[in-house]
Design an enzyme around this catalytic site. Structure first.
Site, PDB file in Angstrom:
ATOM      1  N   ARG A  46       2.893  64.468 -21.530  1.00  0.00           N
ATOM      2  CA  ARG A  46       3.091  64.700 -20.086  1.00  0.00           C
ATOM      3  C   ARG A  46       4.523  64.365 -19.746  1.00  0.00           C
ATOM      4  NH1 ARG A  46       3.037  61.580 -15.376  1.00  0.00           N
ATOM      5  NH2 ARG A  46       2.232  62.658 -13.509  1.00  0.00           N
ATOM      6  N   SER A 117      -8.164  68.200 -13.654  1.00  0.00           N
ATOM      7  CA  SER A 117      -8.262  67.076 -12.705  1.00  0.00           C
ATOM      8  C   SER A 117      -9.147  67.501 -11.545  1.00  0.00           C
ATOM      9  CB  SER A 117      -6.880  66.750 -12.120  1.00  0.00           C
ATOM     10  OG  SER A 117      -5.962  66.526 -13.132  1.00  0.00           O
ATOM     11  N   LYS A 146       2.176  58.149 -11.064  1.00  0.00           N
ATOM     12  CA  LYS A 146       2.137  59.511 -10.499  1.00  0.00           C
ATOM     13  C   LYS A 146       2.486  59.412  -9.023  1.00  0.00           C
ATOM     14  CE  LYS A 146      -1.098  63.358  -9.790  1.00  0.00           C
ATOM     15  NZ  LYS A 146      -0.060  64.412  -9.876  1.00  0.00           N
TER      16      LYS A 146
HETATM   17  N1  LIG Z   1      -2.442  64.595 -16.302  1.00  0.00           N
HETATM   18  C1  LIG Z   1      -3.754  64.232 -16.105  1.00  0.00           C
HETATM   19  N2  LIG Z   1      -4.543  63.950 -17.171  1.00  0.00           N
HETATM   20  C2  LIG Z   1      -5.832  63.594 -16.945  1.00  0.00           C
HETATM   21  C3  LIG Z   1      -6.725  63.299 -18.134  1.00  0.00           C
HETATM   22  F1  LIG Z   1      -7.979  63.693 -17.867  1.00  0.00           F
HETATM   23  F2  LIG Z   1      -6.282  63.970 -19.185  1.00  0.00           F
HETATM   24  F3  LIG Z   1      -6.728  62.004 -18.385  1.00  0.00           F
HETATM   25  N3  LIG Z   1      -6.380  63.505 -15.708  1.00  0.00           N
HETATM   26  C4  LIG Z   1      -5.594  63.769 -14.622  1.00  0.00           C
HETATM   27  C5  LIG Z   1      -4.275  64.138 -14.800  1.00  0.00           C
HETATM   28  C6  LIG Z   1      -3.413  64.479 -13.597  1.00  0.00           C
HETATM   29  O1  LIG Z   1      -3.167  65.858 -13.696  1.00  0.00           O
HETATM   30  P1  LIG Z   1      -2.500  66.592 -12.448  1.00  0.00           P
HETATM   31  O2  LIG Z   1      -3.361  66.382 -11.262  1.00  0.00           O
HETATM   32  O3  LIG Z   1      -2.161  67.978 -12.821  1.00  0.00           O
HETATM   33  O4  LIG Z   1      -1.157  65.764 -12.226  1.00  0.00           O
HETATM   34  P2  LIG Z   1       0.038  65.649 -13.283  1.00  0.00           P
HETATM   35  O5  LIG Z   1       0.347  67.038 -13.771  1.00  0.00           O
HETATM   36  O6  LIG Z   1       1.140  65.026 -12.457  1.00  0.00           O
HETATM   37  O7  LIG Z   1      -0.432  64.755 -14.404  1.00  0.00           O
END
Ligand SMILES: Nc1nc(C(F)(F)F)ncc1COP(=O)(O)OP(=O)(O)O
Ligand SMILES: [Mg+2]
Length: 217
Positions: A46, A117, A146
């Site tokens: 990420r 998510s 975040k």
């Molecule tokens: N990256 C993530 N991974 C998980 C996981 F389930 F893999 F743990 N859950 C939630 C997020 C959050 O995803 P998102 O809402 O797109 O925000 P960002 O792109 O800033 O991470």
């Protein structure tokens, strides 16, 4: 290739480490190796935030971390960047509500792992319908990682999804540490996803080990 079955997915979701260069004091490669030594079961690349790498540098780091995952049999998931995931032949992707539509991503990645998510029952049902393999539910606790996180929800959504008979594999995310991980599991999660509690730990391997003990309760 067929889509991963839920039981196998539940096993690999137990301790889901998420990281990018902006989450680390040390080199991301050394952080990942130490986390793997401590027992993480899944990794998500990420690369986000003001100082995040882009272009060739981002690709090179992703490739380096994917190689480490391959050497240790840890599946490699890419956050948001579907093109990067496809070019690396990653094991899957994770998308949020503001990213590309679930059904579109499912078409592009075929049978690879697709995480979504979700924050409401409606988002959950839509995502399942469109082909999600697992849910990321949160933020469970306050998080600094975040910036645009939604309001903290505790474990109520995980409990509610389970009470309503939703059996899809689920991980909690947001502010999870070894002190509160067990609460997330007891609420019905199949695993916990963690960034800072591992990536910025003094002893990364020990931090992962302690979290792994909590989720194997
Ligand atoms: N990256 C993530 N991974 C998980 C996981 F389930 F893999 F743990 N859950 C939630 C997020 C959050 O995803 P998102 O809402 O797109 O925000 P960002 O792109 O800033 O991470
Ligand atoms: Mg996203």
């Amino acid at each position: 290739m067929t889509r991963i079955d839920s039981d196998s997915l539940r096993d690999i979701l137990k301790l889901y480490f998420i990281m990018g260069s902006t989450n680390c004091y040390k080199s991301p490669a050394s952080v990942l190796k130490d986390a793997i030594a401590g027992g993480i079961t899944l990794f998500q690349f990420r690369e986000k935030g003001i100082d995040a790498l882009t272009g060739d540098a981002k690709f090179a780091l992703a490739e380096e971390l994917q190689t480490i995952c391959k050497e240790h049999g840890i599946p490699f998931i890419v956050n948001d960047d579907i093109d990067l995931a496809i070019s690396l032949e990653a094991d899957g992707v994770h998308i949020g509500q503001e990213d590309a539509p679930v059904d579109e991503v499912r078409k592009r990645i075929g049978d690879k792992i697709l995480g979504v998510s979700v924050h409401t029952m409606e988002e959950a049902l839509t995502a399942m319908e469109a082909g999600a393999d697992y849910f990321g539910v949160g933020p469970i606790f306050p998080t600094k990682t975040k910036e645009d996180a939604k309001p903290v929800q505790g474990v109520q959504h995980i409990q509610h999804f389970r009470e309503k008979g939703i059996t899809i594999p689920m991980v909690g995310i947001g502010g999870i540490t070894m002190e509160n991980a067990l609460k997330v599991m007891k609420a019905g999660a199949d695993g916990v996803s963690v960034i800072t509690a591992i990536s910025k730990a003094t002893d990364i391997t020990k931090a992962a080990q302690r979290l792994r003990e909590q989720v194997e309760y």
